[in-house]
Design an enzyme around this catalytic site. Sequence first.
Site, short mmCIF file in Angstrom:
data_model
loop_
_atom_site.label_atom_id
_atom_site.label_comp_id
_atom_site.label_asym_id
_atom_site.label_seq_id
_atom_site.Cartn_x
_atom_site.Cartn_y
_atom_site.Cartn_z
N ALA A 295 24.44 -17.19 -42.98
CA ALA A 295 23.00 -17.08 -43.25
C ALA A 295 22.24 -16.68 -42.00
O ALA A 295 21.24 -15.96 -42.06
CB ALA A 295 22.48 -18.41 -43.78
N GLU A 299 23.68 -9.62 -41.32
CA GLU A 299 24.80 -8.69 -41.35
C GLU A 299 24.37 -7.24 -41.49
O GLU A 299 25.03 -6.33 -41.00
CB GLU A 299 25.76 -9.06 -42.51
CG GLU A 299 26.53 -10.35 -42.31
CD GLU A 299 25.73 -11.56 -42.77
OE1 GLU A 299 26.25 -12.68 -42.71
OE2 GLU A 299 24.54 -11.39 -43.17
N ASP A 341 8.28 19.91 -16.49
CA ASP A 341 8.40 21.16 -15.77
C ASP A 341 7.23 22.05 -16.18
O ASP A 341 6.64 21.87 -17.25
CB ASP A 341 9.74 21.83 -16.15
CG ASP A 341 10.01 23.07 -15.33
OD1 ASP A 341 9.67 23.08 -14.14
OD2 ASP A 341 10.57 24.04 -15.88
N ASP A 672 13.74 23.08 -18.75
CA ASP A 672 14.53 24.10 -19.44
C ASP A 672 15.58 24.76 -18.57
O ASP A 672 16.43 25.48 -19.06
CB ASP A 672 13.62 25.18 -20.02
CG ASP A 672 12.77 25.87 -18.96
OD1 ASP A 672 12.89 25.50 -17.77
OD2 ASP A 672 11.99 26.76 -19.32
N ASP A 676 16.75 21.51 -13.80
CA ASP A 676 16.20 20.30 -14.41
C ASP A 676 17.28 19.31 -14.85
O ASP A 676 16.98 18.15 -15.14
CB ASP A 676 15.35 20.67 -15.64
CG ASP A 676 14.17 21.54 -15.28
OD1 ASP A 676 13.55 21.28 -14.24
OD2 ASP A 676 13.87 22.49 -16.03
N ASN A 766 21.84 -10.91 -48.22
CA ASN A 766 21.68 -10.29 -46.90
C ASN A 766 22.04 -8.81 -46.88
O ASN A 766 21.39 -8.01 -46.22
CB ASN A 766 22.55 -11.02 -45.87
CG ASN A 766 22.00 -12.39 -45.52
OD1 ASN A 766 20.92 -12.77 -45.98
ND2 ASN A 766 22.73 -13.15 -44.72
N ASP A 770 18.40 -7.79 -49.55
CA ASP A 770 17.55 -7.64 -48.37
C ASP A 770 17.73 -6.26 -47.73
O ASP A 770 16.79 -5.68 -47.19
CB ASP A 770 17.88 -8.70 -47.32
CG ASP A 770 17.56 -10.10 -47.82
OD1 ASP A 770 16.89 -10.22 -48.86
OD2 ASP A 770 17.97 -11.07 -47.15
#
Length: 937
Positions: A295, A299, A341, A672, A676, A766, A770
Amino acid sequence: MARTPVPVNREQQINEPWHNLGRDEVAEKLGSSSERGLSEAEAKARLEKYGPNRLEEAPPKGFLSMLWEQLNNFVVYLLFAAAGISIVLGEWVEASAVLAIVVLNAGFGIIQERRAEQALAALRQLAAPDAQVLRDGHRLTIPSHEVVPGDIVFVEAGNYIPADLRLLDAVNLRVEEAALTGESLPVEKSATRLEQADVSLGDRVNSAFMGTLVAYGRGRGIVVATGMRTQVGLIAEMLQAVHQEPTPLQRRLEELGRWLGWAALAICGVVFLVGWLRGQDPLHMFEVAVTLAIAAVPEGLPAVVTISLALGMREMIRRNALIRRLSSVETLGSATVIGSDKTGTLTQNAMTVTDVWVDGRRVSVSGTGYVPQGEFSLDGKPFDIQKNHGLSSALWLAALDNDAILEPSGESGHQPTFRVIGDPTEAAMLVAAAKGDGRYTELGKYYPRVQEIPFSSDRKRMTTIHQIVEPHAEDLSPFTEDDAKRDWHVVALKGAPDVVLELCKQYLTIDDQPVDLNDSMRARILEANDKMAQDALRVIAVAYRLVKDMPEPLTEENVEHDLVFVGLFGMIDPPRPEVKDALVKARKAGIRTVMITGDYPQTARAIALQIGLVTEGNDKVIPGTTLNEMSDEQLQEEIRQTSVFARVSPEHKVRIVNALRANGNVVAMTGDGVNDAPALKQADIGVAMGITGTDVAKETADMVLTDDNYASIVSAVEQGRVIYSNIRKFVFFLLSCNTAEIAIIFTAIMMGLPSPLAPIQLLWLNLLTDGAPALALGTEKGDPDVMEQQPRGKDEPIIDGEMRLGIAIQTVVKTAAVLAAYLAGLQLYSQVEAATMAFLTLGFCELARAYTARSEHYSMFHGGMFSNPNMNWAVLISTVLLLVVVYLPGLNDIFETQALGLQHWAYILPLALVPAIAAEITKWFLLRNLRRQQAAA
């Protein structure tokens, strides 16, 4: 005669200021001869000593390594532990379900991140396939990987530079270095020794670097560095040295997992101890403790996070941003600084004529890039070039004295696109001519070129000679209206303004009349040139003269004299039009932008002023030479007030990124070019340009912009914030569900009651009931004020004070509601019916709660309760799954349930709505408090 070989070690190759040495001195230090080159024997010996002229690659990441990265977190450890205990207890269904989740999550993550980083492989592809060298006095073509230090190399237009060279000869040589230095124009090269030793990479005009492209002219150089010892090799080495740090999301989820794990273990221990002290069977209490562990651990959280990030990646692609690492989707949303840049990122990487000066009038030219569409204006009012023939003559000269080619390349957004072939400066002038008259292409027919004197860095000008075939052809004659001029020649010249002006005796008025050029007009022209230069414009002058007969011999002395000065063209690589608004939006979101460019300080300052990055009086620019003199601590302090850095090297960019991060910033670095790449990798998230970006930048970056649009960065920031907000929503949702499950079982045991929920029921809730709504929460569009909030703190936990309060309230209310249903069932019906009532009450509590979890502060009715179709489907499917395990006879025994009648639902439904009502009341108070805080700020 070849010189005696001199040993050249790695450190010498890298640190030796070759640009500061004379040509003969360089050859002597390298043990070579500029006349004969190396001998074949010496070249073979050096190849064995230094190795092939190629870049080394890091070993690719293997499958097991990628799998370990997916499994190496605390939540997954807890899931393995829970599955192992379930196997020991013989609960194979529970164990299989938990293990299936782990496998699904790991597999999905590996598939998304399978594209291993290939930055070094891309760097290798920059190397030229062949090179022309001088060996034993003979010119040979060899594979570029056989080039060695001391080789004499020949280069010409269209060649890639095979290694780092110190130039020995340069004839009209221009090299495109944008990918390495950020310089937007091809760099004019010379072989002259530079006086200073401390010169930035972009200013070493007597050197050429591996992987750059010769745009014009030819040259000869001596190899000073090969392979990993070249400037590109240094970048490759920096990429290998950069440690990949976990993203903020990874850190927060790891922290959350540890918190949940220890909390679960503590609760299990307390329950086991209390039950044992009360005399209950230890084995039974151990089974109860395992139930509580199941619980406690959400999970579905790893899978929901992974799938939510994948959905975020899909949305990012729709917004022109391609994410290469799942966890990087969220990181951009927490950025506090964008290090950008300039060339190709803030600007268009397309030289554009913005001003034309003719006869005292500085005419503005609209339009951007290479699209031949734009208007001419003077002082904000339209300027009719048809009535001002002097401007027409300037534009026609720009088209005649030009080697660039402009041609259509397709459409983008229903707008035609064009590409240019040739020098960017000439392309800009050609596009300006096209804006003035769409028939510019016809000039070649009526004024065919018959001779030319090419541009050179020494002459600083280019001259073309054209025969006048048809003076009056469709009003295309800018030079004469006299039929007697047929078959005369037009000498068209362009170049540096001061050089062109010295060759002129007259100037052209705006009415297209040549008049004498006096000292006053010369001063006005030079003043106009200075003003344009102060605006960071590259300025080119144009002039002409008419001659009846072709001069013989064709020399500059015979041709380039007594010219008529026509005008000045001012051009710049202009800002992208959408950048200014994007910067404003980023600033409002609490994100600072820093320009980091290899271009000149004056150009960087001008662009920064135009886009609003800096203001007049607050426009400090720090060049790379100043950075060299700063310590890291000084840079950290200086960078707090400085937003523009110019003439920087790759090492400087990494230092700047590190300084920003040392100040507590989450840094997104855009770029680019090859230069860089190290900074892109060092930053929290690297953003490369998809169109103009090099392969190196793209493969190094975490995110690639497919439209090269700076505004897409801000859009990606917004989406990143939405994704993180959605992660918070489903974490809040899942944890409020799980803590309620713990509290329900713990309270029931403390009350001496049988456990109201079985382990298989908890897993069902779960994972499915859920999990589906939690996944739907990951597709929410975000609150309307998401870009008006300040960036999250770098170490801000996912579970903050507000969330803890909400979890506590939901835990109490859900526990009360479920136990009320359970107690009612125990009093009125059997234990199985009571447990089924508790199971269904909890399930429908969580489904109703899912709608209230769609926003942390706004009511579920804000923007429409059913406006997210994914949520509607998730709740519908979860409802069916809940009812199936209750009403399908074959599943009753497995899930320990029993079919219920209407009398049971009379208790279940009202109690199931209580937590949702409590959540809405809580949000109302939180929103009111938030607005008070915003008003106070």
